[in-house]
Motif scaffolding. Structure first.
Motif, PDB file in Angstrom:
ATOM      1  N   LEU A  91       0.768  -1.035   0.376  1.00  0.00           N
ATOM      2  CA  LEU A  91       0.242  -0.031  -0.093  1.00  0.00           C
ATOM      3  C   LEU A  91       0.979   1.796   0.413  1.00  0.00           C
ATOM      4  O   LEU A  91       0.586   2.216  -0.621  1.00  0.00           O
ATOM      5  CB  LEU A  91      -1.190   0.357   1.477  1.00  0.00           C
ATOM      6  N   VAL A  92       2.305   0.743   0.704  1.00  0.00           N
ATOM      7  CA  VAL A  92       3.356   2.361   1.048  1.00  0.00           C
ATOM      8  C   VAL A  92       3.506   2.732  -1.258  1.00  0.00           C
ATOM      9  O   VAL A  92       3.965   3.703  -1.288  1.00  0.00           O
ATOM     10  CB  VAL A  92       3.518   1.834   1.952  1.00  0.00           C
ATOM     11  N   ALA A  94       2.120   1.657  -3.367  1.00  0.00           N
ATOM     12  CA  ALA A  94       1.175   2.172  -4.308  1.00  0.00           C
ATOM     13  C   ALA A  94       0.690   3.189  -4.315  1.00  0.00           C
ATOM     14  O   ALA A  94       0.990   4.242  -4.711  1.00  0.00           O
ATOM     15  CB  ALA A  94      -0.437   1.127  -4.335  1.00  0.00           C
ATOM     16  N   VAL A  95       0.598   4.250  -2.689  1.00  0.00           N
ATOM     17  CA  VAL A  95       0.434   5.383  -2.804  1.00  0.00           C
ATOM     18  C   VAL A  95       1.668   6.305  -2.888  1.00  0.00           C
ATOM     19  O   VAL A  95       0.849   7.363  -3.858  1.00  0.00           O
ATOM     20  CB  VAL A  95      -0.028   5.752  -0.674  1.00  0.00           C
ATOM     21  N   MET A  96       2.829   6.017  -2.895  1.00  0.00           N
ATOM     22  CA  MET A  96       4.206   6.568  -2.991  1.00  0.00           C
ATOM     23  C   MET A  96       4.198   7.207  -4.460  1.00  0.00           C
ATOM     24  O   MET A  96       3.762   8.083  -5.463  1.00  0.00           O
ATOM     25  CB  MET A  96       5.015   6.100  -2.563  1.00  0.00           C
ATOM     26  N   THR A  97       3.751   6.362  -5.248  1.00  0.00           N
ATOM     27  CA  THR A  97       3.747   5.708  -6.984  1.00  0.00           C
ATOM     28  C   THR A  97       2.388   7.033  -6.952  1.00  0.00           C
ATOM     29  O   THR A  97       2.174   7.242  -8.715  1.00  0.00           O
ATOM     30  CB  THR A  97       3.448   4.486  -7.957  1.00  0.00           C
ATOM     31  N   ILE A  98       0.948   6.533  -6.808  1.00  0.00           N
ATOM     32  CA  ILE A  98      -0.037   7.456  -6.819  1.00  0.00           C
ATOM     33  C   ILE A  98      -0.297   8.823  -7.159  1.00  0.00           C
ATOM     34  O   ILE A  98       0.135   9.946  -7.454  1.00  0.00           O
ATOM     35  CB  ILE A  98      -1.294   6.845  -6.508  1.00  0.00           C
ATOM     36  N   LEU A  99       0.804   9.050  -6.094  1.00  0.00           N
ATOM     37  CA  LEU A  99       1.470  10.736  -5.908  1.00  0.00           C
ATOM     38  C   LEU A  99       2.558  11.272  -6.685  1.00  0.00           C
ATOM     39  O   LEU A  99       2.020  12.000  -7.146  1.00  0.00           O
ATOM     40  CB  LEU A  99       1.655  10.787  -4.298  1.00  0.00           C
TER      41      LEU A  99
END
Length: 107
Positions: A91-92, A94-99
């Protein structure tokens, strides 16, 4: 457990990346370009990947605890060998990639 000899270069590498991260944050605060907003996010993603690789030993057959002592320093870390811990690390990522994608394509 790793010996102190092998832990020292890793500690210096993480310290170097953290210093670059701090410099990029200062640069971001002083400029308003898109690249200045993306660089800190990319550095955090790199630090996350390095942390995951550092804390992920070979998987074992029995259930591992969710929190484990840090390999160096004081404190605890999320264990990527635990299914919940592995989900947390993913999840970390994925969140960093989305940001990074959102900041790269925003106005």
């Amino acid at each position: 457990m790793r010996s102190s000899k092998s832990g020292k270069p890793l500690s210096l590498t993480i310290l170097f990346i953290f210093a670059i991260f701090l410099l990029s944050v200062v640069w971001t605060l002083r400029s308003d370009t898109k690249i200045a907003r993306i660089v800190p996010l990319i550095l955090v993603l790199i630090l996350t990947i390095l942390s995951f690789l550092h804390y992920a030993p070979a998987p074992k057959t029995k259930q591992q605890p969710l929190f484990v002592p840090k390999r160096f320093g004081i404190g605890i870390s999320v264990n990527p060998n635990n299914p919940t811990g592995r989900l947390f690390w993913y999840l970390v990522f994925a969140v960093m990639t989305i940001l990074i994608i959102v900041v790269a394509f925003s106005n």
